[in-house]
Design an enzyme around this catalytic site. Structure first.
Site, PDB file in Angstrom:
ATOM      1  N   ASP A 164       0.832  -1.200   0.000  1.00 26.67           N
ATOM      2  CA  ASP A 164       0.000   0.000   0.000  1.00 26.67           C
ATOM      3  C   ASP A 164       0.871   1.256   0.000  1.00 26.67           C
ATOM      4  O   ASP A 164       0.601   2.217  -0.729  1.00 26.67           O
ATOM      5  CB  ASP A 164      -0.923  -0.013   1.221  1.00 26.67           C
ATOM      6  CG  ASP A 164      -1.737   1.263   1.337  1.00 26.67           C
ATOM      7  OD1 ASP A 164      -2.579   1.509   0.471  1.00 26.67           O
ATOM      8  OD2 ASP A 164      -1.512   2.022   2.305  1.00 26.67           O
ATOM      9  N   GLU A 199      -2.215  -5.324  -3.497  1.00 24.16           N
ATOM     10  CA  GLU A 199      -1.242  -4.588  -2.688  1.00 24.16           C
ATOM     11  C   GLU A 199      -0.199  -5.529  -2.106  1.00 24.16           C
ATOM     12  O   GLU A 199       0.999  -5.198  -2.053  1.00 24.16           O
ATOM     13  CB  GLU A 199      -1.962  -3.831  -1.575  1.00 24.16           C
ATOM     14  CG  GLU A 199      -2.795  -2.659  -2.089  1.00 24.16           C
ATOM     15  CD  GLU A 199      -3.522  -1.932  -0.986  1.00 24.16           C
ATOM     16  OE1 GLU A 199      -3.891  -0.758  -1.204  1.00 24.16           O
ATOM     17  OE2 GLU A 199      -3.744  -2.521   0.096  1.00 24.16           O
TER      18      GLU A 199
END
EC number: 3.1.26.3
Length: 242
Positions: free
Chosen positions: A47, A119
């Protein structure tokens, strides 16, 4: 479970077997298998890499855009919806290790699970290689979205965007007609968005919210004249209601 070699080929990166398996291990599977490690730490790492890479690209490529517009564009391309779309296009769902409950409820197609796994795969790419390899992966995945100016202009909340557009043009009230089909454990929803009594957009998903967002995005592209963007309606006008 499909061969992970094919997955790596689609991603265009090399990830060592252990790290790749970890990136694909959802918490539901980990819970049912003695509490083994999940992909959540890699997701946390990915992320951050995703956010920085997109921010850097937007800053360099748009020297005249103010901070607010840069932030809105970044939000659009790192959203759950955007990442899930990329995950679906790559067929990521077939590779995720899921618990039985998530399998029964079509977890491999859930936007949140697909986005989180994307992610985690970005994080795994960094761990197995370096920051530049991970950044290049992000740009390959996100690059086409960064060039979609019309979609970026709407941001992440399509329902708000279509409401603002309809209000500015005084098109009338907005109404979503949503129908569900299929068994409870694998239910699919279809939404038709009506503006002023006319159907302008259709969408589908595994939740009412997802279907409505898809319908709002479809209608926004039609009404904004962006009918040639990815996922747009097939015509530049109202769509037939069902």
């Amino acid at each position: 479970m499909s061969s992970t070699e094919e997955l790596l080929k689609r991603l265009g990166v090399s990830i060592d077997a252990g790290t790749l398996r970890l990136a694909l291990t959802h918490r539901s599977y980990a819970y049912e298998n003695g509490g083994i490690p999940t992909n959540e730490r890699l997701e946390f790492l990915g992320d951050s890499i995703l956010g920085f890479s997109v921010t850097d690209a937007l800053y360099r490529d748009n020297p005249d855009l103010p901070e607010g517009d840069l932030a809105k564009r970044r939000s659009a391309v790192v959203s759950t919806r955007a990442l899930a779309g990329i995950g679906r296009s790559l067929g990521i769902g077939e590779y995720i290790y899921l618990g039985q409950g998530e399998k029964l409820t079509q977890g491999k197609n859930k936007a949140s699970i697909l986005a989180d796994t994307m992610e985690a795969l970005i994080g795994a790419t960094y761990v197995s290689n370096d920051i530049e390899t991970a950044r290049q992966l992000v740009m390959r995945l996100i690059g086409p979205l960064l060039k979609d100016a019309a979609a970026l202009g709407a941001g992440t909340d399509w329902k708000t965007s279509i409401q603002e557009l309809a209000a500015s043009r005084q098109l009338g009230t907005i109404h979503y007609a949503v129908d569900g089909s299929g068994p409870d454990h694998a239910r699919t929803f279809t939404a038709v968005l009506h503006v002023g009594g006319t159907a302008y957009g259709k969408g589908s998903g595994h939740s009412k919210k997802e279907a409505e967002q898809e319908a709002a995005a479809d209608a926004w592209r039609v009404l904004s004249g962006a009918g040639n963007t990815p996922g747009a309606a097939s015509s530049a006008g109202p769509v037939p209601a069902t």
